[in-house]
Enzyme design. Structure first.
Site, PDB file in Angstrom:
ATOM      1  CE  LYS A  39     -20.957 -16.374  51.119  1.00 48.90           C
ATOM      2  NZ  LYS A  39     -20.353 -17.641  50.743  1.00 48.90           N
TER       3      LYS A  39
ATOM      4  CG  ASP B   8     -31.502 -13.331  48.029  1.00 46.47           C
ATOM      5  OD1 ASP B   8     -32.215 -13.213  49.057  1.00 46.47           O
ATOM      6  OD2 ASP B   8     -30.653 -14.234  47.920  1.00 46.47           O
TER       7      ASP B   8
ATOM      8  CG  ASP C  61     -39.149 -19.931  50.485  1.00 47.95           C
ATOM      9  OD1 ASP C  61     -40.364 -20.058  50.258  1.00 47.95           O
ATOM     10  OD2 ASP C  61     -38.375 -20.907  50.507  1.00 47.95           O
TER      11      ASP C  61
ATOM     12  CB  VAL D 272     -35.144 -18.891  41.367  1.00 40.07           C
ATOM     13  CG1 VAL D 272     -36.518 -19.187  40.808  1.00 40.07           C
ATOM     14  CG2 VAL D 272     -35.245 -18.080  42.643  1.00 40.07           C
TER      15      VAL D 272
ATOM     16  NE  ARG E   3     -23.261 -16.865  45.937  1.00 48.41           N
ATOM     17  CZ  ARG E   3     -24.208 -17.037  46.845  1.00 48.41           C
ATOM     18  NH1 ARG E   3     -25.376 -16.468  46.695  1.00 48.41           N
ATOM     19  NH2 ARG E   3     -24.018 -17.802  47.893  1.00 48.41           N
TER      20      ARG E   3
HETATM   21  P1  5GP Z   1     -37.038 -17.350  53.994  1.00 47.61           P
HETATM   22  O1  5GP Z   1     -36.437 -17.103  55.334  1.00 47.61           O
HETATM   23  O2  5GP Z   1     -37.899 -16.231  53.504  1.00 47.61           O
HETATM   24  O3  5GP Z   1     -37.771 -18.675  53.957  1.00 47.61           O
HETATM   25  O4  5GP Z   1     -35.854 -17.570  53.006  1.00 47.61           O
HETATM   26  C1  5GP Z   1     -35.064 -16.541  52.566  1.00 47.61           C
HETATM   27  C2  5GP Z   1     -33.689 -17.019  52.162  1.00 47.61           C
HETATM   28  O5  5GP Z   1     -33.718 -18.367  51.681  1.00 47.61           O
HETATM   29  C3  5GP Z   1     -33.181 -16.204  50.996  1.00 47.61           C
HETATM   30  O6  5GP Z   1     -32.465 -15.080  51.443  1.00 47.61           O
HETATM   31  C4  5GP Z   1     -32.327 -17.191  50.246  1.00 47.61           C
HETATM   32  O7  5GP Z   1     -31.033 -17.189  50.766  1.00 47.61           O
HETATM   33  C5  5GP Z   1     -32.959 -18.536  50.530  1.00 47.61           C
HETATM   34  N1  5GP Z   1     -33.861 -18.957  49.449  1.00 47.61           N
HETATM   35  C6  5GP Z   1     -35.205 -19.067  49.501  1.00 47.61           C
HETATM   36  N2  5GP Z   1     -35.710 -19.468  48.322  1.00 47.61           N
HETATM   37  C7  5GP Z   1     -34.648 -19.609  47.499  1.00 47.61           C
HETATM   38  C8  5GP Z   1     -34.527 -19.985  46.116  1.00 47.61           C
HETATM   39  O8  5GP Z   1     -35.485 -20.297  45.390  1.00 47.61           O
HETATM   40  N3  5GP Z   1     -33.259 -19.999  45.607  1.00 47.61           N
HETATM   41  C9  5GP Z   1     -32.160 -19.682  46.348  1.00 47.61           C
HETATM   42  N4  5GP Z   1     -30.981 -19.736  45.730  1.00 47.61           N
HETATM   43  N5  5GP Z   1     -32.239 -19.320  47.643  1.00 47.61           N
HETATM   44  C10 5GP Z   1     -33.478 -19.284  48.214  1.00 47.61           C
END
Ligand code: 5GP
Length: 171
Positions: A39, A94, A97, A147, A159
């Site tokens: 979202k 958004d 990570d 964050v 949000r």
């Molecule tokens: P990845 O698959 O790149 O590790 O993570 C991506 C998803 O993890 C993002 O779309 C988000 O939903 C969530 N995410 C990763 N880091 C953060 C953060 O610092 N804050 C929030 N609210 N969501 C995060």
């Protein structure tokens, strides 16, 4: 929960305009389909397309990959209604990570016979290198903080904040 401001509203607005200009250069003469990852990307996506001159179609996918603050395996829980075949697709995230979600979406969209595929993310953490993903458009590189705000949540909250805040570890 304690939080501190990391990026304020004006910095976000300026960056969104910059990204919009960059995307316009590539897509203004095309018929792109921007796919927001739910979202967290919904506010970024809506500000981004309103800053662009290109007429952009939108759709959404929902990938579940975080339960609370722990990383898990991505799972596609909503696919969107567009046909992606032969489309110039830009996936709008958004935050990247570990890069696991983008890698997962890259293989998902590659199997849909898209005409082209690019990734745009507002935020990117240093861990993005863990997987073989390199988003084409990045708003801000940020430190490894958790964050919230501007679409990003913790347990569904925060949000609607206009800035981006990092959660202060109060242990
Ligand atoms: P990845 O698959 O790149 O590790 O993570 C991506 C998803 O993890 C993002 O779309 C988000 O939903 C969530 N995410 C990763 N880091 C953060 C953060 O610092 N804050 C929030 N609210 N969501 C995060």
């Amino acid at each position: 929960m304690e939080k501190e401001l990391l990026i304020d509203e004006d910095e976000i607005k300026e960056k969104v305009r910059e990204l919009a200009r960059e995307l316009d250069r590539k897509y203004v003469d095309k018929d792109p389909l921007f796919v927001g990852v739910l979202k967290g990307s919904f506010i970024f996506l809506s500000d981004l397309i309103r800053s662009m001159d290109a007429d952009v179609e939108i759709d959404f996918v929902d990938v579940e990959c975080y339960s609370d603050m722990e990383a898990g395996d991505p799972e596609l829980i909503m696919e969107g209604t567009s046909s992606f075949e032969d489309r110039d697709v830009v996936v709008v995230e958004d935050i990247v990570d570990t890069g696991r979600t983008l890698e997962f979406l890259k293989s998902f969209f590659s199997s849909k016979d898209v005409a082209s595929l690019e990734f745009c993310t507002l935020l990117k953490k240093p861990e993005g290198h863990e997987f073989d993903v390199d988003p084409d458009y990045v708003g801000f590189d940020i430190p490894d903080y958790f964050v919230v705000g501007y679409g990003l949540d913790v347990n569904g909250k925060f949000r609607g904040l206009n800035g981006i805040y990092y959660v202060v570890d109060d242990e």
